[in-house]
Enzyme design. Structure first.
Site, PDB file in Angstrom:
ATOM      1  N   HIS A 238       0.839  -1.208   0.000  1.00 35.16           N
ATOM      2  CA  HIS A 238       0.000   0.000   0.000  1.00 35.16           C
ATOM      3  C   HIS A 238       0.873   1.256   0.000  1.00 35.16           C
ATOM      4  O   HIS A 238       1.242   1.760   1.055  1.00 35.16           O
ATOM      5  CB  HIS A 238      -0.925  -0.006   1.225  1.00 35.16           C
ATOM      6  CG  HIS A 238      -2.012   1.017   1.162  1.00 35.16           C
ATOM      7  ND1 HIS A 238      -3.276   0.784   1.634  1.00 35.16           N
ATOM      8  CD2 HIS A 238      -2.028   2.292   0.684  1.00 35.16           C
ATOM      9  CE1 HIS A 238      -4.030   1.861   1.447  1.00 35.16           C
ATOM     10  NE2 HIS A 238      -3.283   2.792   0.881  1.00 35.16           N
TER      11      HIS A 238
ATOM     12  N   LEU B  95       2.638   6.590  -5.000  1.00 30.37           N
ATOM     13  CA  LEU B  95       3.868   7.080  -5.626  1.00 30.37           C
ATOM     14  C   LEU B  95       3.655   8.403  -6.353  1.00 30.37           C
ATOM     15  O   LEU B  95       4.607   9.031  -6.801  1.00 30.37           O
ATOM     16  CB  LEU B  95       4.432   6.023  -6.578  1.00 30.37           C
ATOM     17  CG  LEU B  95       4.876   4.712  -5.899  1.00 30.37           C
ATOM     18  CD1 LEU B  95       5.387   3.722  -6.937  1.00 30.37           C
ATOM     19  CD2 LEU B  95       5.953   4.968  -4.842  1.00 30.37           C
TER      20      LEU B  95
ATOM     21  N   ASN C 155      -4.680   6.220  -7.087  1.00 32.90           N
ATOM     22  CA  ASN C 155      -5.207   7.595  -7.009  1.00 32.90           C
ATOM     23  C   ASN C 155      -4.203   8.623  -7.510  1.00 32.90           C
ATOM     24  O   ASN C 155      -3.855   9.576  -6.839  1.00 32.90           O
ATOM     25  CB  ASN C 155      -5.663   7.924  -5.583  1.00 32.90           C
ATOM     26  CG  ASN C 155      -4.529   7.896  -4.584  1.00 32.90           C
ATOM     27  OD1 ASN C 155      -3.539   7.211  -4.792  1.00 32.90           O
ATOM     28  ND2 ASN C 155      -4.659   8.653  -3.511  1.00 32.90           N
TER      29      ASN C 155
ATOM     30  N   ASP D 221      -8.758   3.123  -3.446  1.00 28.13           N
ATOM     31  CA  ASP D 221      -8.191   3.696  -2.223  1.00 28.13           C
ATOM     32  C   ASP D 221      -8.267   5.216  -2.190  1.00 28.13           C
ATOM     33  O   ASP D 221      -7.985   5.895  -3.166  1.00 28.13           O
ATOM     34  CB  ASP D 221      -6.739   3.272  -2.030  1.00 28.13           C
ATOM     35  CG  ASP D 221      -6.235   3.731  -0.681  1.00 28.13           C
ATOM     36  OD1 ASP D 221      -6.956   3.519   0.304  1.00 28.13           O
ATOM     37  OD2 ASP D 221      -5.148   4.325  -0.611  1.00 28.13           O
TER      38      ASP D 221
ATOM     39  N   HIS E 253     -10.825   0.681   0.919  1.00 26.89           N
ATOM     40  CA  HIS E 253     -10.574   1.767   1.878  1.00 26.89           C
ATOM     41  C   HIS E 253     -11.912   1.952   2.597  1.00 26.89           C
ATOM     42  O   HIS E 253     -12.835   2.542   2.044  1.00 26.89           O
ATOM     43  CB  HIS E 253     -10.152   3.023   1.100  1.00 26.89           C
ATOM     44  CG  HIS E 253     -10.169   4.292   1.898  1.00 26.89           C
ATOM     45  ND1 HIS E 253      -9.035   5.020   2.165  1.00 26.89           N
ATOM     46  CD2 HIS E 253     -11.184   4.974   2.487  1.00 26.89           C
ATOM     47  CE1 HIS E 253      -9.357   6.094   2.875  1.00 26.89           C
ATOM     48  NE2 HIS E 253     -10.650   6.097   3.087  1.00 26.89           N
TER      49      HIS E 253
ATOM     50  N   HIS F 190      -5.389  -0.519   5.466  1.00 28.71           N
ATOM     51  CA  HIS F 190      -5.109   0.264   6.679  1.00 28.71           C
ATOM     52  C   HIS F 190      -6.196   0.170   7.756  1.00 28.71           C
ATOM     53  O   HIS F 190      -6.780   1.180   8.154  1.00 28.71           O
ATOM     54  CB  HIS F 190      -4.839   1.730   6.332  1.00 28.71           C
ATOM     55  CG  HIS F 190      -5.710   2.333   5.279  1.00 28.71           C
ATOM     56  ND1 HIS F 190      -7.075   2.281   5.326  1.00 28.71           N
ATOM     57  CD2 HIS F 190      -5.413   3.010   4.134  1.00 28.71           C
ATOM     58  CE1 HIS F 190      -7.582   2.903   4.267  1.00 28.71           C
ATOM     59  NE2 HIS F 190      -6.589   3.346   3.534  1.00 28.71           N
TER      60      HIS F 190
ATOM     61  N   ASN G 270      -5.640   9.373   6.940  1.00 34.52           N
ATOM     62  CA  ASN G 270      -6.958   8.752   6.835  1.00 34.52           C
ATOM     63  C   ASN G 270      -6.781   7.272   6.510  1.00 34.52           C
ATOM     64  O   ASN G 270      -6.241   6.958   5.462  1.00 34.52           O
ATOM     65  CB  ASN G 270      -7.762   9.444   5.733  1.00 34.52           C
ATOM     66  CG  ASN G 270      -9.193   8.941   5.682  1.00 34.52           C
ATOM     67  OD1 ASN G 270      -9.607   8.157   6.536  1.00 34.52           O
ATOM     68  ND2 ASN G 270      -9.938   9.362   4.681  1.00 34.52           N
TER      69      ASN G 270
ATOM     70  N   ASP H  67       1.050   2.634   3.763  1.00 37.99           N
ATOM     71  CA  ASP H  67       0.210   3.724   3.252  1.00 37.99           C
ATOM     72  C   ASP H  67       1.070   4.967   3.006  1.00 37.99           C
ATOM     73  O   ASP H  67       0.635   6.099   3.246  1.00 37.99           O
ATOM     74  CB  ASP H  67      -0.943   4.036   4.224  1.00 37.99           C
ATOM     75  CG  ASP H  67      -2.044   4.865   3.558  1.00 37.99           C
ATOM     76  OD1 ASP H  67      -1.952   5.145   2.346  1.00 37.99           O
ATOM     77  OD2 ASP H  67      -2.999   5.240   4.273  1.00 37.99           O
TER      78      ASP H  67
ATOM     79  N   HIS I 103       3.595  14.155   0.675  1.00 41.36           N
ATOM     80  CA  HIS I 103       3.068  15.483   0.369  1.00 41.36           C
ATOM     81  C   HIS I 103       4.208  16.480   0.478  1.00 41.36           C
ATOM     82  O   HIS I 103       5.147  16.273   1.246  1.00 41.36           O
ATOM     83  CB  HIS I 103       1.965  15.882   1.369  1.00 41.36           C
ATOM     84  CG  HIS I 103       0.727  15.053   1.258  1.00 41.36           C
ATOM     85  ND1 HIS I 103      -0.109  15.100   0.166  1.00 41.36           N
ATOM     86  CD2 HIS I 103       0.196  14.130   2.100  1.00 41.36           C
ATOM     87  CE1 HIS I 103      -1.110  14.244   0.343  1.00 41.36           C
ATOM     88  NE2 HIS I 103      -0.947  13.637   1.503  1.00 41.36           N
TER      89      HIS I 103
END
Ligand SMILES: [Zn+2]
Lengths: 433, 349
Positions: free
Chosen positions: A64, A67, A98, A155, A182, A238, A284, A311, A315
């Site tokens: 999970h 990238l 995503n 996800d 998710h 998760h 989350n 996960d 950022h």
């Protein structure tokens, strides 16, 4: 490609039942030979790695990660994310869809695996379960699988509609893939930026109740039970709450193929770690209450939890330097997963080393159906991590390989330092000595 | 299961949450919890001193010092109160409001703060719709930051002015405060506690002076977990029972703008929690009635009560200016802070 001989190390290959001093010869991307110390027959001419005092184990597999490529390369790229993976001992990562655009096509699935992306370790795309991850129309799973997708998931978004989830489970079962959910009932989590509880009340933040997770897990399990003749595989991403864990435990007792993963932050931290609006403690699912955390630890120790997955959610710095409610969810995790698991699961909570490694490699490989990975049996892929299990070190994100630095583990003491990561017979990472 | 595992199950040790690094600047007032009880006393005492001081002398205290009022929410009462307080001390204030064009579109709070600092602001008074914004601004600028209300979180100067109102009436002539100052006093906070920063600051502050805080409201607006915010906080869902126990009752406005998704029957709410003249006369004829404003007459409180003899509403506004003078002075000078923390800058007395 030159052969590599790993000499003098302690081989830990839980799925092959090996826990002994062994030398290992890697050739043509595969494990060519395993022998007692000094007994390799084909080592002549091979590059020799001195692994004395070190653990030699199947390369870690993170099922999970995010990238961010294509579309958000300022956060991370396939090259930088996999470099971080290699530094963390991972030889394969499963990349969530995503991205921008969402990976819901065979073309993009192939594009992500192309050599031009410069991946340091293997990237296994997880394709979107529904078109654009909008939760409406399911994708062509057979085509996605043929292009290399190892699972399907929306996800970041849950598949809320019962009929769509039923269709996804059905199609995935027929196509031999698992559906990774998710689990978050977004109708219960609107505007929430952390776990619902005393801490969120005190901080004046809207909270996400644990039922937002558990109710979706329970709903999904009902669907899996309805479809049991097809043997669908539901995997809960998760997992973070006691109630969801209970539901998974029960489903397993009922013989359903329901698996789950837990992220290190959920077994190590609670909503108290949000402190005074630390956006590095925002993710989350959110950090939960103490009782949830304890249940998750229990689930890991007693085997209900199938995998540790990070996960990894990079950022940019400026995106996290904002009001807590406006900050994006997620933290990076590839370079801390082994160190935290070794330190806490093995060191503090006495989980046998083999089981810890299994949660990080053999088990995720099995969940995703990655043949020849998660083990170092002769003939399998030469995916290896060599690490010093006793080395303690302090994590500094600035020294990491990930493009992003958003971590709540800054300054935490880790145990177990990666010396080499070898992916398909190539040294993907070598620690600076 | 081996014994080591079962031990682990009972007590999963982990690094504890980090100790707070806030406030970075000793002049900041982010939360009522930033003030020691002594500090609270100093603010109250100084508020009175400043109030009684001649305007001329008072106006020299912060002469030509620069304060920015950074308001991301409109607020006539709080903004004017801070502005008058700062100007009474001689400070130059500049208002930066999201309603004017001053806050560049899309500019982050951090960048706005750094810009204000570069422009020479020596302190920032921040009102922001998002909980925790004041902490972010302080961490980014390291300037003295006064939290004039952050989201649903805190509004420390409101709690201090409420405290001043209570003390003036219940303990007239009091010289210093301690943990028994409000012993025997019950303050009911009624209504939309969930969305109220005023309630949060008050429930953290008043029990430290010995008061009992009774929270009163329906479950949707007052979750049970509110009592775990600190010691001395209880919930009484029945309004009449709460009133009968109250030395003072603080009515809160329904924050319609924050209700998102909550289903609340306002008529039903009024029937159960509106403070009427009759309820007051029957159950709490001597209680002080407080309200942080803005009041919605006919909703949480009737006009008769708002304008009645037990109403402290306008008095609260008056105390607001005095408290904010003390808090602003504390932000920019060493007055009102522990002596050891900073050398005194000139004679303030
Ligand atoms: Zn997710």
């Amino acid at each position: 490609m030159t052969a590599i001989a790993i000499l003098g190390g302690h081989l830990m290959d839980p799925s092959a039942g090996v826990d002994a001093k062994k030398d290992l010869l890697l050739k043509d991307g595969r494990v060519a030979e395993i022998a007692g110390p000094g007994k390799l027959k084909g080592a002549a001419g091979a590059e020799k790695l001195d692994a004395s005092g070190l653990i030699v184990a199947p390369g870690l597999i993170d099922m999970h990660v995010h990238l961010r490529e294509p579309g958000q390369e300022y956060k991370e790229t396939i090259a930088t994310g996999t470099a971080a993976a290699a530094a963390g001992g991972f030889t394969a990562v499963a990349a969530m869809p995503n991205t921008t655009p969402v990976n819901d096509s065979p073309e993009l699935t192939r594009w992500m695996q192309a050599p031009e992306r410069g991946a340091a370790v293997r990237v296994f795309p997880i394709a979107a379960a529904t078109r654009g991850s909008k939760g409406e129309a399911i994708n062509d799973y057979a085509a996605l699988r043929a292009a290399g997708a190892v699972a399907v998931s929306d996800d970041g978004h849950p598949i809320l509609k019962d009929n769509v989830m039923r269709e996804a489970l059905t199609a995935a079962a027929r196509g031999g893939l698992c559906v990774i959910q998710h689990a978050e009932d977004t109708r219960l989590s609107q505007g929430a930026s952390m776990n619902l509880g005393a801490v969120s009340f005190k901080l004046g933040l809207r909270g996400m109740p644990s039922e937002a997770e558990s109710s979706i897990v329970e709903r999904d399990i009902r669907l899996v039970a309805e479809l049991r003749d097809l043997h669908p595989h539901l995997h809960v991403a998760h997992l973070s709450t006691a109630a969801a864990l209970t539901a998974v435990r029960q489903a397993r007792r009922n013989g359903l193929r329901v698996t789950c993963e837990v992220a290190p932050h959920h077994f190590l931290m609670t909503d108290e770690h949000v402190g005074l609006y630390d956006t590095h403690a925002r993710m989350n699912p959110p950090l939960r209450a103490t009782a949830d955390r304890e249940a998750v630890i229990e689930g890991i120790l007693d085997g209900v939890v199938d995998a540790i997955a990070t996960d990894h959610a990079p950022h940019a710095m400026h995106e996290k330097e904002v009001e807590f409610e406006y900050a994006p969810n997620g933290i990076i995790g590839l370079e801390t997963a082994l160190g935290l698991s070794m330190r806490w699961l093995h060191g503090e909570w006495k989980m046998p080393l083999g089981r810890v490694l299994s949660l990080l490699s053999a088990q995720p490989a099995a969940l995703l159906g990655l043949k020849g990975r998660g083990t170092l049996a002769a003939g399998s892929f030469a995916d290896v991590v060599v690490f010093d299990p006793r080395a303690e070190w302090v994590y500094r994100a600035m020294e990491g390989k990930s493009k992003a630095k958003n971590t709540p583990f800054e300054g935490w003491t880790m145990q177990g330092r990666v010396r080499w990561t070898i992916c398909e017979g190539r040294i993907a990472y070598a620690a600076a000595m | 299961m081996n014994p080591a595992q079962s031990t682990a199950r009972r007590k999963p040790a982990t690094p504890p949450p980090p100790v707070s690094v806030f406030p970075f600047n000793s002049g900041s007032l982010l939360s009522v919890s930033d003030l020691t009880l002594e500090g609270v006393g100093r603010v109250l005492t100084r508020a009175t001193e400043l109030e009684q001081m001649s305007p001329l002398r008072r106006g020299s205290i912060l002469a030509k010092r620069r304060l920015a009022l950074l308001f991301y929410e409109s607020s006539t009462r709080t903004r004017t109160s801070f502005e008058l307080a700062a100007k009474a001390l001689g400070a130059d204030t500049t208002l930066v409001s999201s309603l004017s064009s001053s806050i560049e579109k899309g500019e982050s709070l951090k960048d706005t703060g750094l810009t204000l600092r570069a422009l020479g602001a020596e302190g920032i008074i921040l009102r922001h719709p998002s909980s925790g914004a004041a902490w972010l601004l302080e961490a980014s600028t390291r300037l003295p930051v006064i939290n004039a209300g952050d989201g649903m979180h805190e509004h420390p100067t409101q709690a201090l002015l409420d405290l001043r109102t209570l003390v003036m009436h219940l303990r007239p002539g009091l010289r210093e405060v301690n943990d028994q100052t409000l012993a025997g006093v019950t303050v009911s906070i009624v209504g939309d506690v969930l969305h109220s920063r005023v309630a949060r600051s008050n429930m953290l502050l008043l029990p430290r002076l010995g008061a009992r805080v009774l929270l009163c409201g329906p479950k949707e607006l007052l979750p049970d977990m509110a009592t775990s915010s600190g010691p001395g906080i209880e919930i009484e869902r029945d309004f009449e029972t709460a009133l009968r126990a109250s030395t003072a009752v603080m009515m809160l406005r329904i924050q319609a703008e924050r209700l998102a998704g909550l289903k609340l029957d306002l008529n039903d709410y009024k029937g159960k929690y509106q403070l009427t003249g009759q309820l007051l006369a029957t159950h709490a004829p001597k209680a002080l009635v407080l309200h942080p404003g803005p009041i919605i007459r006919g909703m949480e409180i009737t006009a008769g009560v708002a304008d009645g003899p037990q109403s402290m509403i306008l008095e609260q506004v008056m105390h607001g200016v005095a408290i904010r003078m003390a808090v602003v002075e504390r932000a920019l000078t060493s007055a009102g802070r522990p002596a050891a923390q900073e050398p005194k800058k000139g004679d303030l007395a």
